[in-house]
Design a protein around this motif. Structure first.
Motif, PDB file in Angstrom:
ATOM      1  N   ASN A  82      15.130 -91.309 101.990  1.00 16.68           N
ATOM      2  CA  ASN A  82      15.423 -92.020 103.239  1.00 16.68           C
ATOM      3  C   ASN A  82      14.425 -91.680 104.336  1.00 16.68           C
ATOM      4  N   GLU A  83      13.851 -90.484 104.271  1.00 15.07           N
ATOM      5  CA  GLU A  83      12.847 -90.046 105.253  1.00 15.07           C
ATOM      6  C   GLU A  83      11.432 -90.180 104.693  1.00 15.07           C
ATOM      7  N   HIS A  84      11.307 -90.752 103.494  1.00 15.39           N
ATOM      8  CA  HIS A  84      10.020 -90.944 102.818  1.00 15.39           C
ATOM      9  C   HIS A  84       9.308 -89.616 102.567  1.00 15.39           C
ATOM     10  N   ILE A  85      10.082 -88.614 102.144  1.00 17.84           N
ATOM     11  CA  ILE A  85       9.522 -87.296 101.845  1.00 17.84           C
ATOM     12  C   ILE A  85       9.510 -87.119 100.325  1.00 17.84           C
ATOM     13  N   TYR A  86       8.311 -87.173  99.764  1.00 17.47           N
ATOM     14  CA  TYR A  86       8.094 -87.032  98.326  1.00 17.47           C
ATOM     15  C   TYR A  86       7.049 -85.946  98.108  1.00 17.47           C
ATOM     16  N   ALA A  87       7.297 -85.107  97.115  1.00 11.02           N
ATOM     17  CA  ALA A  87       6.343 -84.034  96.814  1.00 11.02           C
ATOM     18  C   ALA A  87       6.103 -83.983  95.315  1.00 11.02           C
TER      19      ALA A  87
END
Length: 163
Positions: A82-87
């Protein structure tokens, strides 16, 4: 130069990379756009906590990525879609040398002209990082992560990461 050691850290949209540290007082080094933090938790503890803050546990996120993408190794993690946080991990997350790189901060990648077994990541905030990972492996991790993003969100990804 004195450093500030923190007991904990919450992953945010500013988190750029998390590195494992071999030190008696801290276990992770976190890069943000304009700061560096030294944290008393391991990278995996921070990633797992970030997933929980993002609405699911790490194992659930991992299982979902495997199910939706078929990726079986060095699995990218939608920490908070939802916060566009991908690692993505640079190595197997079980290895000490594994770093976690946050996809949306990457401007480009390139081969290290001094070593074929290393790559360089250029970040949007003008930092650069040399990694002990081949260009091919790093490129593959970026492709896996962009596919993961497509499968988990309707967010438009940047496609100019490759030189």
């Amino acid at each position: 130069m004195s450093i500030t050691i923190l007991p904990d850290y919450e992953i945010t949209q500013d988190t750029t990379a998390i590195f494992s540290a071999t030190h008696t007082d801290y276990y992770s080094i976190v890069w943000e756009r304009d700061r560096i933090y030294y944290i008393q938790k391991t990278p995996m503890q921070l990633i797992k906590a970030g997933c929980l803050e993002g609405g699911a546990d790490f194992n659930g996120r991992k299982a979902s990525v495997i199910h939706k993408t078929g990726i079986q190794s060095k699995i990218p993690i939608p920490i908070n879609p939802n916060e566009h946080i991908y690692a993505f991990p640079t190595h197997s997350p079980t290895l000490h040398e594994c770093s976690w790189i946050f996809y949306h901060h990457i401007k480009s990648i390139k081969r290290n002209p001094k070593s074929h077994s290393q790559s360089i990541i250029l970040f949007h905030h003008h930092k650069q990082l040399e990694l002990d990972i081949s260009y091919h492996s790093l490129e593959k991790q970026l492709q896996r992560t962009s596919y993961c993003i497509v499968r988990f969100s309707h967010y438009k990804i940047r496609s100019s990461h490759f030189e």
